[in-house]
Design a protein around this motif. Structure first.
Motif, PDB file in Angstrom:
ATOM      1  N   LEU A  21       0.820  -1.212   0.000  1.00  0.00           N
ATOM      2  CA  LEU A  21       0.000   0.000   0.000  1.00  0.00           C
ATOM      3  C   LEU A  21       0.855   1.264   0.000  1.00  0.00           C
ATOM      4  O   LEU A  21       0.427   2.299  -0.512  1.00  0.00           O
ATOM      5  N   GLU A  22       2.048   1.181   0.569  1.00  0.00           N
ATOM      6  CA  GLU A  22       2.952   2.330   0.525  1.00  0.00           C
ATOM      7  C   GLU A  22       3.519   2.521  -0.877  1.00  0.00           C
ATOM      8  O   GLU A  22       3.696   3.647  -1.343  1.00  0.00           O
ATOM      9  N   LEU A  23       3.772   1.415  -1.549  1.00  0.00           N
ATOM     10  CA  LEU A  23       4.338   1.466  -2.896  1.00  0.00           C
ATOM     11  C   LEU A  23       3.293   1.927  -3.910  1.00  0.00           C
ATOM     12  O   LEU A  23       3.580   2.756  -4.783  1.00  0.00           O
ATOM     13  N   ILE A  24       2.073   1.397  -3.784  1.00  0.00           N
ATOM     14  CA  ILE A  24       0.980   1.745  -4.693  1.00  0.00           C
ATOM     15  C   ILE A  24      -0.252   2.042  -3.832  1.00  0.00           C
ATOM     16  O   ILE A  24      -0.969   1.113  -3.442  1.00  0.00           O
ATOM     17  N   PRO A  25      -0.504   3.292  -3.519  1.00  0.00           N
ATOM     18  CA  PRO A  25      -1.640   3.641  -2.654  1.00  0.00           C
ATOM     19  C   PRO A  25      -2.965   3.101  -3.195  1.00  0.00           C
ATOM     20  O   PRO A  25      -3.295   3.277  -4.368  1.00  0.00           O
ATOM     21  N   ALA A  26      -3.701   2.413  -2.336  1.00  0.00           N
ATOM     22  CA  ALA A  26      -4.990   1.834  -2.716  1.00  0.00           C
ATOM     23  C   ALA A  26      -5.895   1.787  -1.496  1.00  0.00           C
ATOM     24  O   ALA A  26      -5.434   1.911  -0.360  1.00  0.00           O
ATOM     25  N   ARG A  27      -7.173   1.576  -1.742  1.00  0.00           N
ATOM     26  CA  ARG A  27      -8.133   1.531  -0.627  1.00  0.00           C
ATOM     27  C   ARG A  27      -8.013   0.246   0.181  1.00  0.00           C
ATOM     28  O   ARG A  27      -8.409   0.194   1.339  1.00  0.00           O
ATOM     29  N   GLY A  28      -7.471  -0.798  -0.437  1.00  0.00           N
ATOM     30  CA  GLY A  28      -7.346  -2.051   0.291  1.00  0.00           C
ATOM     31  C   GLY A  28      -6.317  -2.972  -0.313  1.00  0.00           C
ATOM     32  O   GLY A  28      -5.892  -2.800  -1.464  1.00  0.00           O
ATOM     33  N   CYS A  29      -5.897  -3.950   0.481  1.00  0.00           N
ATOM     34  CA  CYS A  29      -4.934  -4.949   0.023  1.00  0.00           C
ATOM     35  C   CYS A  29      -5.259  -6.270   0.698  1.00  0.00           C
ATOM     36  O   CYS A  29      -5.537  -6.307   1.906  1.00  0.00           O
ATOM     37  N   ILE A  30      -5.245  -7.351  -0.085  1.00  0.00           N
ATOM     38  CA  ILE A  30      -5.512  -8.682   0.463  1.00  0.00           C
ATOM     39  C   ILE A  30      -4.384  -9.628   0.037  1.00  0.00           C
ATOM     40  O   ILE A  30      -4.087  -9.756  -1.145  1.00  0.00           O
ATOM     41  N   LEU A  31      -3.778 -10.246   1.030  1.00  0.00           N
ATOM     42  CA  LEU A  31      -2.713 -11.228   0.788  1.00  0.00           C
ATOM     43  C   LEU A  31      -3.247 -12.618   1.093  1.00  0.00           C
ATOM     44  O   LEU A  31      -3.779 -12.862   2.173  1.00  0.00           O
ATOM     45  N   ARG A  32      -3.125 -13.499   0.131  1.00  0.00           N
ATOM     46  CA  ARG A  32      -3.557 -14.891   0.309  1.00  0.00           C
ATOM     47  C   ARG A  32      -2.368 -15.824   0.126  1.00  0.00           C
ATOM     48  O   ARG A  32      -1.525 -15.592  -0.733  1.00  0.00           O
ATOM     49  N   LEU A  33      -2.320 -16.871   0.938  1.00  0.00           N
ATOM     50  CA  LEU A  33      -1.319 -17.915   0.778  1.00  0.00           C
ATOM     51  C   LEU A  33      -2.015 -19.232   0.489  1.00  0.00           C
ATOM     52  O   LEU A  33      -3.116 -19.485   1.002  1.00  0.00           O
ATOM     53  N   LEU A  34      -1.377 -20.063  -0.309  1.00  0.00           N
ATOM     54  CA  LEU A  34      -1.955 -21.351  -0.672  1.00  0.00           C
ATOM     55  C   LEU A  34      -1.723 -22.365   0.440  1.00  0.00           C
ATOM     56  O   LEU A  34      -0.592 -22.625   0.838  1.00  0.00           O
ATOM     57  N   ASN A  35      -2.819 -22.938   0.934  1.00  0.00           N
ATOM     58  CA  ASN A  35      -2.738 -24.031   1.893  1.00  0.00           C
ATOM     59  C   ASN A  35      -2.553 -25.309   1.083  1.00  0.00           C
ATOM     60  O   ASN A  35      -3.456 -25.745   0.374  1.00  0.00           O
ATOM     61  N   LYS A  36      -1.382 -25.908   1.191  1.00  0.00           N
ATOM     62  CA  LYS A  36      -1.059 -27.057   0.349  1.00  0.00           C
ATOM     63  C   LYS A  36      -1.856 -28.306   0.724  1.00  0.00           C
ATOM     64  O   LYS A  36      -1.970 -29.229  -0.080  1.00  0.00           O
ATOM     65  N   GLU A  37      -2.399 -28.331   1.928  1.00  0.00           N
ATOM     66  CA  GLU A  37      -3.199 -29.485   2.346  1.00  0.00           C
ATOM     67  C   GLU A  37      -4.615 -29.421   1.769  1.00  0.00           C
ATOM     68  O   GLU A  37      -5.157 -30.431   1.329  1.00  0.00           O
ATOM     69  N   THR A  38      -5.203 -28.218   1.766  1.00  0.00           N
ATOM     70  CA  THR A  38      -6.582 -28.063   1.268  1.00  0.00           C
ATOM     71  C   THR A  38      -6.614 -27.564  -0.174  1.00  0.00           C
ATOM     72  O   THR A  38      -7.661 -27.610  -0.822  1.00  0.00           O
ATOM     73  N   ASN A  39      -5.469 -27.058  -0.659  1.00  0.00           N
ATOM     74  CA  ASN A  39      -5.361 -26.476  -1.995  1.00  0.00           C
ATOM     75  C   ASN A  39      -6.261 -25.240  -2.144  1.00  0.00           C
ATOM     76  O   ASN A  39      -6.767 -24.943  -3.232  1.00  0.00           O
ATOM     77  N   LEU A  40      -6.445 -24.530  -1.022  1.00  0.00           N
ATOM     78  CA  LEU A  40      -7.247 -23.315  -1.023  1.00  0.00           C
ATOM     79  C   LEU A  40      -6.346 -22.104  -0.757  1.00  0.00           C
ATOM     80  O   LEU A  40      -5.358 -22.197  -0.023  1.00  0.00           O
ATOM     81  N   LEU A  41      -6.703 -20.972  -1.355  1.00  0.00           N
ATOM     82  CA  LEU A  41      -6.007 -19.722  -1.075  1.00  0.00           C
ATOM     83  C   LEU A  41      -6.665 -19.077   0.140  1.00  0.00           C
ATOM     84  O   LEU A  41      -7.849 -18.738   0.113  1.00  0.00           O
ATOM     85  N   GLU A  42      -5.894 -18.902   1.202  1.00  0.00           N
ATOM     86  CA  GLU A  42      -6.431 -18.373   2.448  1.00  0.00           C
ATOM     87  C   GLU A  42      -5.918 -16.954   2.697  1.00  0.00           C
ATOM     88  O   GLU A  42      -4.746 -16.664   2.485  1.00  0.00           O
ATOM     89  N   ILE A  43      -6.809 -16.073   3.144  1.00  0.00           N
ATOM     90  CA  ILE A  43      -6.395 -14.721   3.508  1.00  0.00           C
ATOM     91  C   ILE A  43      -5.549 -14.799   4.779  1.00  0.00           C
ATOM     92  O   ILE A  43      -6.001 -15.291   5.803  1.00  0.00           O
TER      93      ILE A  43
END
Length: 205
Positions: free
Chosen positions: A39-61
Motif C-alpha cells: 500500500l505504501e508502494l501503490i496507494p490503494a483503498r485495500g490490500c488482500i494477501l492470500r497464501l496457498l494451503n497445500k493441504e486443502t489447496n485453497l487460497l487463504e487470507i
C-alpha cells in the motif's frame, strides 16, 4: 527529470522493502509487512494477501487492510475461482479497471464494494504460493489521472511479490525448522524421563 527521479525513488524503496522483508521476525509480522509495503508502494483503498494451503489447496487470507466485509465473506477461495484464484492457478497477473464488467471472472462482481483490481501471484520455485491483490487505486501527488491501476503499477507490485515470495518461503522454512527442533527436544526429554523412571524402578526391585 521527474520521471528519472521518481523511478530512482521507487528502486530505492523496493530495495528498502526487500531488506525489511528479509529481517521480519516472524511469518505473521512478515505477512502484515507485505500488505503495508504494498500500500505504501501503490496507494490503494485495500490490500488482500492470500497464501496457498497445500493441504486443502485453497487460497487463504493471511493478512489484509480495508474491505473487512469482503475479507469476512471470502476467507478462502479455490484455485481458478474469482480473480485471486485465477491469478494463483495461471500464475499470471490480472489488471482489471472495472470488475463490474467482468462477471465471467466473478459472478457477484456487480455487488462488490470496489471497482479496480490489481492482483499478482507470489511465485517460488515456479509454483504459486499465494497472491497479492490491491483494490481501488487512490489518487495522490503526481499519480496517474484517474483511480485506475496501470502497467507500471503491475510491474512494481510484481517486483515486490518476487521479494515477498522469497521472504515467505525463507521464514516459513525457518519457523518449520524451529518447530521440528522443539518437537525433537521434547521427544528427547520424554525419552530421558522414561529412562530415569525405568532406572528408578530397577533400583527398587
Amino acid at each position: 527529470i521527474y520521471e528519472a527521479n521518481h523511478s530512482l525513488s521507487e528502486l530505492t524503496k523496493l530495495n528498502e522493502i526487500g531488506k525489511a522483508l528479509n529481517s521480519a521476525s516472524s511469518l505473521d509480522s512478515l505477512l502484515n509487512l507485505i500488505v503495508k509495503t504494498s500500500l505504501e508502494l501503490i496507494p490503494a483503498r485495500g490490500c488482500i494477501l492470500r497464501l496457498l494451503n497445500k493441504e486443502t489447496n485453497l487460497l487463504e487470507i493471511t493478512a489484509s487492510s480495508g474491505f473487512e466485509e469482503v475479507v469476512r465473506r471470502t476467507p478462502t477461495i479455490e484455485l481458478g475461482q474469482s480473480v485471486a484464484g485465477i491469478v494463483g492457478k495461471e500464475k499470471t497477473p490480472l489488471l482489471i479497471h472495472d470488475i463490474r464488467d467482468e462477471t465471467s471472472l466473478t459472478p457477484t462482481s456487480r455487488d462488490l464494494p470496489f471497482t479496480s483490481i490489481l492482483c499478482v501471484p507470489l511465485i517460488s520455485k515456479d509454483e504459486a504460493i499465494g497472491t497479492i491483490g490491491l483494490l481501488d487505486k487512490l489518487k495522490g501527488e503526481r499519480i496517474e489521472v484517474g483511480s485506475i491501476f496501470n502497467q507500471k503499477d503491475l510491474r512494481l507490485l510484481a517486483t515486490l511479490a518476487s521479494q515477498a515470495a522469497i521472504a515467505v518461503e525463507r521464514t516459513f522454512y525457518y519457523e518449520n525448522m524451529q518447530k521440528l527442533a522443539k518437537e525433537k527436544e521434547l521427544k528427547i526429554r520424554e525419552l530421558s524421563i522414561l529412562h530415569e523412571i525405568s532406572n528408578a524402578m530397577r533400583s527398587t526391585t
